[in-house]
Motif scaffolding. Structure first.
Motif, PDB file in Angstrom:
ATOM      1  N   PRO A   1     -11.556   4.246  71.291  1.00 55.23           N
ATOM      2  CA  PRO A   1     -11.201   3.942  72.683  1.00 55.23           C
ATOM      3  C   PRO A   1      -9.714   4.193  72.905  1.00 55.23           C
ATOM      4  O   PRO A   1      -8.888   3.966  72.018  1.00 55.23           O
ATOM      5  N   LEU A   2      -9.381   4.654  74.085  1.00 57.89           N
ATOM      6  CA  LEU A   2      -7.992   4.919  74.409  1.00 57.89           C
ATOM      7  C   LEU A   2      -7.498   3.935  75.457  1.00 57.89           C
ATOM      8  O   LEU A   2      -8.192   3.669  76.439  1.00 57.89           O
TER       9      LEU A   2
ATOM     10  N   ASP B   1      -3.858   8.720  73.524  1.00 59.29           N
ATOM     11  CA  ASP B   1      -3.035   8.477  72.364  1.00 59.29           C
ATOM     12  C   ASP B   1      -2.131   9.664  72.023  1.00 59.29           C
ATOM     13  O   ASP B   1      -1.555   9.744  70.942  1.00 59.29           O
ATOM     14  N   GLY B   2      -2.029  10.613  72.952  1.00 61.92           N
ATOM     15  CA  GLY B   2      -1.164  11.761  72.724  1.00 61.92           C
ATOM     16  C   GLY B   2      -1.754  12.845  71.853  1.00 61.92           C
ATOM     17  O   GLY B   2      -1.038  13.738  71.409  1.00 61.92           O
ATOM     18  N   SER B   3      -3.068  12.794  71.612  1.00 57.83           N
ATOM     19  CA  SER B   3      -3.707  13.835  70.795  1.00 57.83           C
ATOM     20  C   SER B   3      -3.992  15.057  71.662  1.00 57.83           C
ATOM     21  O   SER B   3      -3.478  15.191  72.768  1.00 57.83           O
ATOM     22  N   TRP B   4      -4.830  15.982  71.160  1.00 63.17           N
ATOM     23  CA  TRP B   4      -5.070  17.246  71.865  1.00 63.17           C
ATOM     24  C   TRP B   4      -5.271  17.029  73.360  1.00 63.17           C
ATOM     25  O   TRP B   4      -6.123  16.246  73.793  1.00 63.17           O
ATOM     26  N   TRP B   5      -4.515  17.743  74.186  1.00 69.14           N
ATOM     27  CA  TRP B   5      -4.662  17.821  75.633  1.00 69.14           C
ATOM     28  C   TRP B   5      -4.292  16.532  76.365  1.00 69.14           C
ATOM     29  O   TRP B   5      -4.501  16.431  77.572  1.00 69.14           O
ATOM     30  N   ILE B   6      -3.749  15.517  75.667  1.00 76.98           N
ATOM     31  CA  ILE B   6      -3.373  14.261  76.312  1.00 76.98           C
ATOM     32  C   ILE B   6      -1.845  14.159  76.241  1.00 76.98           C
ATOM     33  O   ILE B   6      -1.284  13.678  75.274  1.00 76.98           O
TER      34      ILE B   6
END
Length: 312
Positions: free
Chosen positions: A9-10, A29-34
């Motif tokens: 969950p974010l 969480d700043g991962s791919w595409w965020i």
């Protein structure tokens, strides 16, 4: 390996006032595409820094800004051409979109690219339209939010991409770095340059920032520059070792102990970074074209053959 799609969950995005009238819009969480964005709320209007990757996320960003100020967007800066920073451009029809001239070239060339298929099929991209910046510069441009000076500068070399810019607010010692800096995520230079990214870090460090809004991850201080530098040096050493041993980038990645870097999000980026590092060791100029399809395919292979995780 990366987590499988939608298994964590974010928290919701949040607005942080990082200086008087200057805000970071942080998307965990700043991962791919965020990615992160930001904005300056002036008396006459809003200067935005980057859009988001999906229609839903970009609309949520606009709604968050509207809760802070009722002033319209007058300007939107794109720090580089990647879709997590530009796909939402079309949702700012009232704004002058500003970026490096190469950013415009890349948005026009790629449109809404098919390579999105490499990521989780569950992503709801929404209705997207490629809108390129229409005010461009070669070295930089200076914007003013009321009396506050905002220096938008191309970093001067290929780094994360060929067209990275940062936004520096000298009076506040505040830096919006774009994807020249990741905080908590694996730095990514497949479309740029390992050596160039290291050079860019030196330039950012010379600014003397006290507060940094990275392209991905939590707001932080200048210590993040050293962490990104350490990772990129690690990549370069691994590439030199693997190339000397006659290994492919994928083979080198599989034989490399990530050590201190194992906890970073999206660790499969080591493969793409090694593709770029190998190419540079072979003499390819910074930012030169390489086989991106092969590199992304190797990242998927490293990821157990699954599409790359994306929770956007």
């Amino acid at each position: 390996m990366s987590a499988t799609p939608h298994d964590r969950p974010l928290p919701p995005p949040r607005v942080e006032e990082v200086s008087d009238g200057v805000y970071a819009y942080v998307q965990p969480d700043g991962s791919w595409w965020i990615n992160n964005t930001g904005f300056l709320a002036g008396r006459r209007g809003v200067i935005g820094i980057d859009a988001c990757s999906t229609e839903r996320r970009t609309r949520a960003y606009r709604e968050a800004v509207a809760r802070v100020t009722d002033r319209p967007f007058t300007t939107l800066v794109n720090t580089h051409h990647h879709g997590d920073h530009t796909f939402g451009n079309h949702l700012f029809p009232e704004a002058t979109i500003v970026a490096h001239e190469r950013t415009r070239e890349m948005v026009l060339a790629e449109g809404i690219p098919a390579y999105r298929a490499a990521w989780s099929p569950e992503v709801e991209w929404g209705e997207l339209e490629a809108v390129a910046p229409f005010l461009t510069y070669t070295d930089g441009v200076t914007l003013h939010s009321d009396e506050l000076r905002c220096e938008v500068r191309h970093v001067g070399t290929a780094a994360h991409t060929t067209n990275d810019s940062y936004v520096w607010i000298p009076e506040r010692r505040l830096l919006f770095s774009g994807d020249l800096l990741f905080n908590g995520g694996t730095p990514f230079v497949l479309m740029g340059s390992v050596d160039g990214a290291l050079e860019a870090l030196d330039r950012l460090e010379e600014l003397g920032a006290e507060t940094i809004v990275p392209g991905h991850g939590d707001v932080c201080g200048p210590e993040v520059i050293g962490r990104v530098r350490g990772y990129l040096r690690f990549v370069r050493v691994a590439a030199e070792r693997g190339r000397t041993a006659g290994l492919t980038p994928l083979e080198t990645a599989r034989e490399t102990d990530l050590g201190d870097w194992a906890g970073l999000l999206d660790p499969e980026r080591i493969v793409g970074n090694l593709h770029r590092a190998y190419a540079e060791l072979d003499g390819l100029p910074r930012g030169g074209d390489l086989d991106l399809v092969a590199a992304v395919g190797d990242m998927i292979t490293f990821n157990g053959g699954r599409p790359l995780s994306c929770l956007a």
